[in-house]
Write a protein that holds these residues in place. Structure first.
Motif, PDB file in Angstrom:
ATOM      1  N   TRP A  54       0.830  -1.203   0.000  1.00 21.32           N
ATOM      2  CA  TRP A  54       0.000   0.000   0.000  1.00 21.32           C
ATOM      3  C   TRP A  54       0.868   1.257   0.000  1.00 21.32           C
ATOM      4  O   TRP A  54       0.539   2.255  -0.618  1.00 21.32           O
ATOM      5  CB  TRP A  54      -0.927  -0.020   1.225  1.00 21.32           C
ATOM      6  CG  TRP A  54      -1.752   1.200   1.344  1.00 21.32           C
ATOM      7  CD1 TRP A  54      -1.603   2.212   2.242  1.00 21.32           C
ATOM      8  CD2 TRP A  54      -2.849   1.577   0.512  1.00 21.32           C
ATOM      9  NE1 TRP A  54      -2.539   3.190   2.021  1.00 21.32           N
ATOM     10  CE2 TRP A  54      -3.313   2.822   0.961  1.00 21.32           C
ATOM     11  CE3 TRP A  54      -3.473   0.987  -0.578  1.00 21.32           C
ATOM     12  CZ2 TRP A  54      -4.378   3.486   0.373  1.00 21.32           C
ATOM     13  CZ3 TRP A  54      -4.539   1.650  -1.163  1.00 21.32           C
ATOM     14  CH2 TRP A  54      -4.975   2.876  -0.685  1.00 21.32           C
ATOM     15  N   ASP A 151     -10.044  -1.515  -0.041  1.00 26.37           N
ATOM     16  CA  ASP A 151      -8.852  -2.276  -0.427  1.00 26.37           C
ATOM     17  C   ASP A 151      -7.652  -1.987   0.466  1.00 26.37           C
ATOM     18  O   ASP A 151      -6.653  -2.674   0.378  1.00 26.37           O
ATOM     19  CB  ASP A 151      -8.470  -1.947  -1.873  1.00 26.37           C
ATOM     20  CG  ASP A 151      -8.038  -0.495  -2.011  1.00 26.37           C
ATOM     21  OD1 ASP A 151      -8.886   0.394  -1.781  1.00 26.37           O
ATOM     22  OD2 ASP A 151      -6.859  -0.233  -2.323  1.00 26.37           O
ATOM     23  N   ALA A 152      -7.749  -0.965   1.317  1.00 31.47           N
ATOM     24  CA  ALA A 152      -6.603  -0.538   2.121  1.00 31.47           C
ATOM     25  C   ALA A 152      -6.656  -1.139   3.520  1.00 31.47           C
ATOM     26  O   ALA A 152      -7.563  -0.815   4.296  1.00 31.47           O
ATOM     27  CB  ALA A 152      -6.564   0.982   2.213  1.00 31.47           C
ATOM     28  N   TRP A 172      -1.609  -5.097  -3.396  1.00 25.69           N
ATOM     29  CA  TRP A 172      -0.978  -4.505  -2.211  1.00 25.69           C
ATOM     30  C   TRP A 172      -1.574  -4.989  -0.889  1.00 25.69           C
ATOM     31  O   TRP A 172      -1.112  -4.585   0.170  1.00 25.69           O
ATOM     32  CB  TRP A 172      -1.026  -2.979  -2.274  1.00 25.69           C
ATOM     33  CG  TRP A 172      -2.359  -2.448  -2.651  1.00 25.69           C
ATOM     34  CD1 TRP A 172      -3.404  -2.141  -1.824  1.00 25.69           C
ATOM     35  CD2 TRP A 172      -2.802  -2.153  -3.973  1.00 25.69           C
ATOM     36  NE1 TRP A 172      -4.470  -1.700  -2.545  1.00 25.69           N
ATOM     37  CE2 TRP A 172      -4.126  -1.686  -3.879  1.00 25.69           C
ATOM     38  CE3 TRP A 172      -2.205  -2.245  -5.232  1.00 25.69           C
ATOM     39  CZ2 TRP A 172      -4.870  -1.313  -4.992  1.00 25.69           C
ATOM     40  CZ3 TRP A 172      -2.941  -1.869  -6.338  1.00 25.69           C
ATOM     41  CH2 TRP A 172      -4.250  -1.408  -6.207  1.00 25.69           C
ATOM     42  N   ASN A 173      -2.575  -5.845  -0.921  1.00 26.18           N
ATOM     43  CA  ASN A 173      -3.113  -6.332   0.360  1.00 26.18           C
ATOM     44  C   ASN A 173      -3.079  -7.861   0.478  1.00 26.18           C
ATOM     45  O   ASN A 173      -3.691  -8.426   1.372  1.00 26.18           O
ATOM     46  CB  ASN A 173      -4.515  -5.769   0.625  1.00 26.18           C
ATOM     47  CG  ASN A 173      -5.564  -6.240  -0.363  1.00 26.18           C
ATOM     48  OD1 ASN A 173      -5.535  -7.374  -0.844  1.00 26.18           O
ATOM     49  ND2 ASN A 173      -6.516  -5.369  -0.657  1.00 26.18           N
TER      50      ASN A 173
END
Length: 192
Positions: A54, A151-152, A172-173
Motif C-alpha cells: 500500500w 482495499d486498504a 498490495w493487500n
C-alpha cells in the motif's frame, strides 16, 4: 408515536443498514492508469501487479508527495480513462441498494479531484445515497456505516463490532490477514 389500525399491531421497521464503499481500487481501477502515468514519467514500465504494498514509496523510487501528485493528475486529466473494477459497476451498486442497503461512497482524497471523482461516478452510473469526501486523517472506521468495502488494510484495522468490513483484493493487500475478502463488488453483493 405508534398508531394501530383496525386492531392490528403497530408496524415495526428494521433500521436500514449502510454499506460504505471506497472509490479508488474498489469502484474505480485507478491504479491501472496511475501505473501508466508513473511509467510515462519515469521512463520505465510498471504495472499495477507490481504495486505489492500500500505504501507505494516502499515499492517504487517515488516520494509520498509525488504519489499524491500523480493521483491528482490522473483524476483531473485522465479520469475518463479510469476503468471500473468490473463491467456495469453501477448496476451492482443499484442491486445492493435494492437489497435494502443505504450506499455511502466514502473516499479520502485531495480536494481538487472531487469534481472528477463525482463525474466518474456519474459516468459509470454508480448509485449512492451519499458521497463522503475525506480530507483529513480521521480513520474511515469513525464514520457511520455497518459494512465497509475497501482495499486498504489501514482502513480496516480500526473497525470493531458491530461494524464489519470486506477487503477488496488487490496486489498490495495480499499479505494482510483479513477474514472476508472479495475479488469484485459483485462478490461482495452476494455476502450482504
Amino acid at each position: 408515536m405508534t398508531t394501530t389500525t383496525e386492531g392490528k399491531a403497530p408496524k415495526v421497521t428494521e433500521a436500514v443498514k449502510t454499506v460504505a464503499i471506497d472509490v479508488d481500487s474498489v469502484l474505480a481501477d485507478v491504479m491501472l492508469v496511475w501505473a501508466d502515468e508513473y511509467s510515462k514519467r519515469s521512463g520505465t514500465r510498471v504495472t499495477k501487479k507490481e504495486i505489492i504494498r500500500w505504501d507505494i514509496p516502499t515499492v517504487l523510487p517515488i516520494t509520498p508527495d509525488t504519489v499524491y501528485r500523480y493521483f491528482s493528475h490522473v483524476w483531473k486529466h485522465r479520469w475518463r480513462e479510469i476503468p471500473p473494477t468490473e463491467p456495469n459497476i453501477g448496476d451492482v451498486t443499484k442491486r445492493i441498494h435494492r437489497k435494502g442497503y443505504r450506499i455511502s461512497i466514502i473516499t479520502k482524497r485531495e480536494r481538487p479531484t472531487v469534481p472528477y471523482v463525482a463525474m466518474w461516478l456519474d459516468l459509470h452510473r454508480v448509485y449512492a445515497d451519499e458521497l463522503l469526501f475525506i480530507y483529513d486523517s480521521v480513520p474511515k472506521a469513525s464514520y457511520p456505516f455497518d459494512v465497509l468495502i475497501d482495499d486498504a488494510p489501514k482502513n480496516l484495522v480500526d473497525i470493531t463490532a458491530p461494524k464489519s468490513a470486506i477487503l477488496f483484493n488487490q496486489p498490495w493487500n495480499k499479505d494482510f490477514e483479513w477474514p472476508v475478502r472479495v475479488n469484485s463488488l459483485s462478490e461482495a453483493e452476494k455476502l450482504l
